[in-house]
Design a protein around this motif. Structure first.
Motif, PDB file in Angstrom:
ATOM      1  N   THR A  96      -7.447 -35.509  10.308  1.00 45.03           N
ATOM      2  CA  THR A  96      -8.314 -36.156  11.300  1.00 45.03           C
ATOM      3  C   THR A  96      -8.729 -37.557  10.879  1.00 45.03           C
ATOM      4  O   THR A  96      -8.636 -38.515  11.663  1.00 45.03           O
ATOM      5  CB  THR A  96      -9.568 -35.302  11.531  1.00 45.03           C
ATOM      6  OG1 THR A  96      -9.168 -33.999  11.956  1.00 45.03           O
ATOM      7  CG2 THR A  96     -10.456 -35.929  12.599  1.00 45.03           C
ATOM      8  N   SER A  97      -9.165 -37.719   9.653  1.00 45.62           N
ATOM      9  CA  SER A  97      -9.639 -39.038   9.206  1.00 45.62           C
ATOM     10  C   SER A  97      -8.498 -40.052   9.184  1.00 45.62           C
ATOM     11  O   SER A  97      -8.691 -41.225   9.549  1.00 45.62           O
ATOM     12  CB  SER A  97     -10.268 -38.924   7.818  1.00 45.62           C
ATOM     13  OG  SER A  97      -9.341 -38.371   6.894  1.00 45.62           O
ATOM     14  N   THR A  98      -7.294 -39.617   8.799  1.00 36.22           N
ATOM     15  CA  THR A  98      -6.150 -40.535   8.790  1.00 36.22           C
ATOM     16  C   THR A  98      -5.741 -40.914  10.205  1.00 36.22           C
ATOM     17  O   THR A  98      -5.429 -42.087  10.482  1.00 36.22           O
ATOM     18  CB  THR A  98      -4.967 -39.893   8.049  1.00 36.22           C
ATOM     19  OG1 THR A  98      -5.363 -39.565   6.709  1.00 36.22           O
ATOM     20  CG2 THR A  98      -3.782 -40.834   8.010  1.00 36.22           C
ATOM     21  N   GLY A  99      -5.744 -39.947  11.110  1.00 38.05           N
ATOM     22  CA  GLY A  99      -5.398 -40.244  12.501  1.00 38.05           C
ATOM     23  C   GLY A  99      -6.366 -41.243  13.121  1.00 38.05           C
ATOM     24  O   GLY A  99      -5.945 -42.151  13.861  1.00 38.05           O
ATOM     25  N   ARG A 100      -7.644 -41.120  12.814  1.00 34.29           N
ATOM     26  CA  ARG A 100      -8.626 -42.067  13.345  1.00 34.29           C
ATOM     27  C   ARG A 100      -8.387 -43.468  12.795  1.00 34.29           C
ATOM     28  O   ARG A 100      -8.512 -44.460  13.522  1.00 34.29           O
ATOM     29  CB  ARG A 100     -10.034 -41.594  12.999  1.00 34.29           C
ATOM     30  CG  ARG A 100     -10.492 -40.379  13.799  1.00 34.29           C
ATOM     31  CD  ARG A 100     -11.849 -39.902  13.311  1.00 34.29           C
ATOM     32  NE  ARG A 100     -12.304 -38.743  14.060  1.00 34.29           N
ATOM     33  CZ  ARG A 100     -13.362 -38.001  13.722  1.00 34.29           C
ATOM     34  NH1 ARG A 100     -14.080 -38.333  12.637  1.00 34.29           N
ATOM     35  NH2 ARG A 100     -13.713 -36.960  14.447  1.00 34.29           N
ATOM     36  N   PHE A 101      -8.051 -43.536  11.519  1.00 34.13           N
ATOM     37  CA  PHE A 101      -7.788 -44.860  10.952  1.00 34.13           C
ATOM     38  C   PHE A 101      -6.567 -45.504  11.591  1.00 34.13           C
ATOM     39  O   PHE A 101      -6.582 -46.706  11.916  1.00 34.13           O
ATOM     40  CB  PHE A 101      -7.584 -44.764   9.444  1.00 34.13           C
ATOM     41  CG  PHE A 101      -6.914 -45.982   8.881  1.00 34.13           C
ATOM     42  CD1 PHE A 101      -7.590 -47.201   8.839  1.00 34.13           C
ATOM     43  CD2 PHE A 101      -5.601 -45.924   8.436  1.00 34.13           C
ATOM     44  CE1 PHE A 101      -6.965 -48.333   8.346  1.00 34.13           C
ATOM     45  CE2 PHE A 101      -4.978 -47.059   7.945  1.00 34.13           C
ATOM     46  CZ  PHE A 101      -5.652 -48.266   7.896  1.00 34.13           C
ATOM     47  N   VAL A 102      -5.493 -44.750  11.763  1.00 29.75           N
ATOM     48  CA  VAL A 102      -4.273 -45.319  12.340  1.00 29.75           C
ATOM     49  C   VAL A 102      -4.544 -45.843  13.751  1.00 29.75           C
ATOM     50  O   VAL A 102      -4.078 -46.930  14.129  1.00 29.75           O
ATOM     51  CB  VAL A 102      -3.148 -44.268  12.342  1.00 29.75           C
ATOM     52  CG1 VAL A 102      -1.938 -44.763  13.132  1.00 29.75           C
ATOM     53  CG2 VAL A 102      -2.730 -43.932  10.913  1.00 29.75           C
ATOM     54  N   GLU A 103      -5.328 -45.117  14.526  1.00 27.24           N
ATOM     55  CA  GLU A 103      -5.670 -45.583  15.876  1.00 27.24           C
ATOM     56  C   GLU A 103      -6.519 -46.846  15.828  1.00 27.24           C
ATOM     57  O   GLU A 103      -6.288 -47.804  16.586  1.00 27.24           O
ATOM     58  CB  GLU A 103      -6.400 -44.475  16.632  1.00 27.24           C
ATOM     59  CG  GLU A 103      -5.526 -43.269  16.966  1.00 27.24           C
ATOM     60  CD  GLU A 103      -6.305 -42.195  17.696  1.00 27.24           C
ATOM     61  OE1 GLU A 103      -7.536 -42.391  17.904  1.00 27.24           O
ATOM     62  OE2 GLU A 103      -5.710 -41.165  18.058  1.00 27.24           O
ATOM     63  N   ALA A 104      -7.520 -46.870  14.952  1.00 23.72           N
ATOM     64  CA  ALA A 104      -8.395 -48.052  14.843  1.00 23.72           C
ATOM     65  C   ALA A 104      -7.611 -49.259  14.335  1.00 23.72           C
ATOM     66  O   ALA A 104      -7.815 -50.387  14.813  1.00 23.72           O
ATOM     67  CB  ALA A 104      -9.570 -47.748  13.918  1.00 23.72           C
ATOM     68  N   PHE A 105      -6.709 -49.037  13.385  1.00 25.45           N
ATOM     69  CA  PHE A 105      -5.909 -50.142  12.861  1.00 25.45           C
ATOM     70  C   PHE A 105      -4.989 -50.698  13.945  1.00 25.45           C
ATOM     71  O   PHE A 105      -4.836 -51.923  14.075  1.00 25.45           O
ATOM     72  CB  PHE A 105      -5.085 -49.657  11.670  1.00 25.45           C
ATOM     73  CG  PHE A 105      -4.286 -50.737  10.999  1.00 25.45           C
ATOM     74  CD1 PHE A 105      -4.861 -51.533  10.022  1.00 25.45           C
ATOM     75  CD2 PHE A 105      -2.957 -50.960  11.348  1.00 25.45           C
ATOM     76  CE1 PHE A 105      -4.130 -52.533   9.401  1.00 25.45           C
ATOM     77  CE2 PHE A 105      -2.226 -51.962  10.734  1.00 25.45           C
ATOM     78  CZ  PHE A 105      -2.814 -52.749   9.754  1.00 25.45           C
ATOM     79  N   ALA A 106      -4.371 -49.818  14.717  1.00 18.89           N
ATOM     80  CA  ALA A 106      -3.484 -50.270  15.797  1.00 18.89           C
ATOM     81  C   ALA A 106      -4.260 -51.048  16.860  1.00 18.89           C
ATOM     82  O   ALA A 106      -3.758 -52.047  17.401  1.00 18.89           O
ATOM     83  CB  ALA A 106      -2.777 -49.067  16.425  1.00 18.89           C
ATOM     84  N   GLU A 107      -5.488 -50.622  17.152  1.00 14.21           N
ATOM     85  CA  GLU A 107      -6.303 -51.346  18.137  1.00 14.21           C
ATOM     86  C   GLU A 107      -6.633 -52.750  17.659  1.00 14.21           C
ATOM     87  O   GLU A 107      -6.512 -53.732  18.416  1.00 14.21           O
ATOM     88  CB  GLU A 107      -7.597 -50.574  18.406  1.00 14.21           C
ATOM     89  CG  GLU A 107      -8.510 -51.236  19.422  1.00 14.21           C
ATOM     90  CD  GLU A 107      -9.845 -50.528  19.556  1.00 14.21           C
ATOM     91  OE1 GLU A 107     -10.665 -50.980  20.401  1.00 14.21           O
ATOM     92  OE2 GLU A 107     -10.088 -49.556  18.826  1.00 14.21           O
ATOM     93  N   ALA A 108      -7.046 -52.883  16.406  1.00 10.96           N
ATOM     94  CA  ALA A 108      -7.362 -54.209  15.865  1.00 10.96           C
ATOM     95  C   ALA A 108      -6.114 -55.083  15.803  1.00 10.96           C
ATOM     96  O   ALA A 108      -6.169 -56.286  16.091  1.00 10.96           O
ATOM     97  CB  ALA A 108      -7.987 -54.070  14.480  1.00 10.96           C
TER      98      ALA A 108
END
Length: 250
Positions: free
Chosen positions: A128-140
């Protein structure tokens, strides 16, 4: 003697009369003058005060209205209205520098097979924590621009960078806690064997031993990846392929 005294007190007809001086007489009417002045002056002063209060009661509101009207006219007059202070520009350059630093950390992890094996959860988007980071990184990354964008776009980018930074820290903390704890004993043994082979390939002075260790490590990692034990990023796999062909990893 009595007659003599009488004649002396009352002279005969035709004699010169010499009045006997008595106490001076003071006109009583003169006492009224100060009283009249005081009373009259008090009345005049009272009248003047009354008239002055009426004038002031009418003049002060008129002055207030005149001043208010002057302010309104001054504000409405072109070129006289106070210039509103322009809000400060959002710190877009600082956010861009922070995002570059975050990207370097993420790329360094994905290009290091040893780090991936040490923290496999950080490469697994099912965590879960890795998936959230990947989404946030892609958004930025999607909001990133080379030149300063409009204000709204810059603010959105800054907020996305802040979310990505928080997500990265949370994902790394979770991966540090998890490490290999979610693997079975046989899976953990396979990961530890691959780490040992990569360590040998990195530290040996023999080219032949290095190539052999890299080849064996690649085979072990391929087996673990097919079993779903680890998720080796493509960049880390490219580093292993280059090392297996005799090229030292960058």
């Amino acid at each position: 003697m009595a007659a003599t005294r009488a004649r002396r007190r009352y002279p005969a007809w035709g004699d010169t009369w010499t009045p006997i001086p008595g106490p001076p007489r003071f006109p009583v009417a003169w006492l009224l003058v100060p009283a009249i002045i005081v009373i009259g002056g008090s009345a005049v002063f009272t009248m003047l005060a009354f008239v002055l209060s009426i004038v002031l009661s009418m003049a002060i509101p008129a002055l207030v209205l005149f001043a208010a009207a002057g302010l309104i006219v001054r504000r409405r007059a072109p070129g006289t209205a106070p210039v509103a202070r322009r809000p400060a520009e959002p710190p877009w350059p600082q956010a861009r520098a922070r995002f570059d630093a975050l990207r370097q950390q993420y790329v360094a992890y994905e290009c290091d097979p040893m780090e991936v094996l040490r923290l496999p959860a950080l490469a697994d988007v099912s965590v879960t924590s890795t998936g959230r980071f990947v989404e946030a990184f892609a958004e930025a990354q999607a909001l990133e621009t080379d030149a300063r964008p409009p204000r709204r776009h810059a603010e959105a980018f800054i907020a996305a960078v802040e979310r990505a930074e928080r997500a990265w820290l949370a994902a790394r903390d979770a991966a540090e806690r998890i490490r290999l704890s979610g693997l079975s004993p046989s899976e953990r043994s396979g990961v530890e064997r691959a780490i040992k082979l990569l360590t040998t390939a990195r530290d040996t002075d023999s080219d032949a031993e290095r190539l052999t260790a890299y080849a064996m490590a690649r085979n072990e990692l391929a087996r673990l990846e097919r079993a779903g034990v680890i998720h080796m990023p493509r960049t880390a796999q490219a580093v292993l392929d280059a090392a297996g062909r005799g090229q030292l990893p960058a």
